[in-house]
Design a protein around this motif. Sequence first.
Motif, PDB file in Angstrom:
ATOM      1  N   HIS A  65     -48.519  70.719 -88.651  1.00  0.00           N
ATOM      2  CA  HIS A  65     -48.018  71.900 -87.957  1.00  0.00           C
ATOM      3  C   HIS A  65     -49.151  72.873 -87.601  1.00  0.00           C
ATOM      4  N   ASP A  66     -49.989  73.172 -88.573  1.00  0.00           N
ATOM      5  CA  ASP A  66     -50.974  74.232 -88.398  1.00  0.00           C
ATOM      6  C   ASP A  66     -52.162  73.785 -87.566  1.00  0.00           C
ATOM      7  N   ALA A  67     -52.603  72.564 -87.767  1.00  0.00           N
ATOM      8  CA  ALA A  67     -53.699  72.052 -86.939  1.00  0.00           C
ATOM      9  C   ALA A  67     -53.286  72.016 -85.471  1.00  0.00           C
ATOM     10  N   LEU A  68     -52.045  71.644 -85.207  1.00  0.00           N
ATOM     11  CA  LEU A  68     -51.571  71.613 -83.815  1.00  0.00           C
ATOM     12  C   LEU A  68     -51.607  73.005 -83.204  1.00  0.00           C
ATOM     13  N   THR A  69     -51.260  74.021 -83.981  1.00  0.00           N
ATOM     14  CA  THR A  69     -51.274  75.390 -83.471  1.00  0.00           C
ATOM     15  C   THR A  69     -52.687  75.814 -83.095  1.00  0.00           C
ATOM     16  N   LEU A  70     -53.666  75.459 -83.908  1.00  0.00           N
ATOM     17  CA  LEU A  70     -55.050  75.760 -83.566  1.00  0.00           C
ATOM     18  C   LEU A  70     -55.500  74.947 -82.354  1.00  0.00           C
ATOM     19  N   MET A  71     -55.037  73.727 -82.254  1.00  0.00           N
ATOM     20  CA  MET A  71     -55.382  72.880 -81.110  1.00  0.00           C
ATOM     21  C   MET A  71     -54.875  73.481 -79.803  1.00  0.00           C
ATOM     22  N   ALA A  72     -53.780  74.219 -79.873  1.00  0.00           N
ATOM     23  CA  ALA A  72     -53.203  74.819 -78.660  1.00  0.00           C
ATOM     24  C   ALA A  72     -54.162  75.807 -78.005  1.00  0.00           C
ATOM     25  N   VAL A  73     -55.022  76.423 -78.799  1.00  0.00           N
ATOM     26  CA  VAL A  73     -55.992  77.371 -78.252  1.00  0.00           C
ATOM     27  C   VAL A  73     -56.914  76.688 -77.254  1.00  0.00           C
ATOM     28  N   MET A  74     -57.281  75.444 -77.557  1.00  0.00           N
ATOM     29  CA  MET A  74     -58.266  74.724 -76.747  1.00  0.00           C
ATOM     30  C   MET A  74     -57.640  73.734 -75.772  1.00  0.00           C
ATOM     31  N   ASN A  75     -56.365  73.414 -75.940  1.00  0.00           N
ATOM     32  CA  ASN A  75     -55.773  72.306 -75.185  1.00  0.00           C
ATOM     33  C   ASN A  75     -54.414  72.687 -74.601  1.00  0.00           C
ATOM     34  N   PRO A  76     -54.367  73.605 -73.647  1.00  0.00           N
ATOM     35  CA  PRO A  76     -53.071  74.015 -73.098  1.00  0.00           C
ATOM     36  C   PRO A  76     -52.330  72.879 -72.409  1.00  0.00           C
ATOM     37  N   ASP A  77     -53.062  71.895 -71.893  1.00  0.00           N
ATOM     38  CA  ASP A  77     -52.406  70.790 -71.190  1.00  0.00           C
ATOM     39  C   ASP A  77     -51.781  69.782 -72.143  1.00  0.00           C
ATOM     40  N   MET A  78     -51.904  70.005 -73.434  1.00  0.00           N
ATOM     41  CA  MET A  78     -51.293  69.122 -74.428  1.00  0.00           C
ATOM     42  C   MET A  78     -49.805  69.452 -74.635  1.00  0.00           C
ATOM     43  N   PHE A  79     -49.362  70.595 -74.102  1.00  0.00           N
ATOM     44  CA  PHE A  79     -48.042  71.124 -74.431  1.00  0.00           C
ATOM     45  C   PHE A  79     -47.171  71.299 -73.194  1.00  0.00           C
ATOM     46  N   THR A  80     -45.869  71.247 -73.419  1.00  0.00           N
ATOM     47  CA  THR A  80     -44.882  71.638 -72.416  1.00  0.00           C
ATOM     48  C   THR A  80     -44.313  72.984 -72.847  1.00  0.00           C
TER      49      THR A  80
END
Length: 336
Positions: free
Chosen positions: A255-270
């Motif tokens: 959960h938490d690593a994914l949240t940090l990943m969102a900072v650098m990878n906006p195209d990973m998410f919908t």
Amino acid sequence: MYASIRVAFVEIKGGSFVKKVLLFGDIGIDDTAALIYARLHQEIEIVGLIADYGNVSREVAVSNILYLMKLFNFPKEIPVILGAEVPLTGEQPTYFPEIHGEHGLGPIILNEDYDFKTENFLEIVNIIKKYKDELIIVNIGRLTSLATMFIFYKDLMRNVKEIYIMGGAFGVPGNVTSIAEANFHGDPFAVNIVLNYAKNVTIIPLNATQKAIVTPGMVDYIDHFGKAKIFKPLMEYYTRFYKERDPSLLGSPLHDALTLMAVMNPDMFTYESYPVTVIDKLDGPARGQSIAETLPNENLNAGQKKHRIAFDINYEKFFHNFLSVMTGQQVNSDLK
């Protein structure tokens, strides 16, 4: 062991744009994975760490942070800040040793002192003044400390560029009750304060994080090729809990690593943006329920602040990025 991963290696070069991250966390296993990911990512700079209650007590969270800073050679100038010990409700927190271990690090028990000092909570003010609109806040634990900043320093908090929050469950089962996620359930008053005052908020709820599954094969691969040898025993402990709860799972969610990943990878998410409220009644089954107002009613939404919510992830991008950062190699693979 690695049959499902066909790889080609390319050296990862550091980029010229580094994001300044102030991290609020209740350092358990998935928080630890987030810290390791941040340390290994060449374009993330942790400028401060706030130790909060949540998965573990604040005291334990501090010792876990200091242990990880020593183990992964974090710069000593990074301030470790004492955050909240209890929620705004004044209740005594509930900890989760069955998920994260007695000390929050699975089978690892700490019994040594570390050559780091901790800072007073007001050090957060200095960090915000220093970095201003460069600063990104990532909150991966309870939101009590972050809400406190809005209570005392509402105008100052407008300088923060973005805020990423791990929390909530929108129309999917919770992980602490049938409808509530643990961070929102632990201090729902704090969540509503943050969502009421904060700008540029991105919420990474269980809708997305439950899909960020790290499989035993991925763990073995990171253990073999990466430098984070602590990762495997942590994940084996973590995965046992999830497999006992749901034997159909192929691994455990980060959960938490994914949240940090969102900072650098906006195209990973919908993403979709909606007004959000959290049920803040202390008693009853609705406590901590997160509600996104999805009705297309202009009058209903008038004056309500909308927040960006991650409803899904591109798992292949998650897979590639997480393995690449955790091993220091660019991983190209076919998922089977």
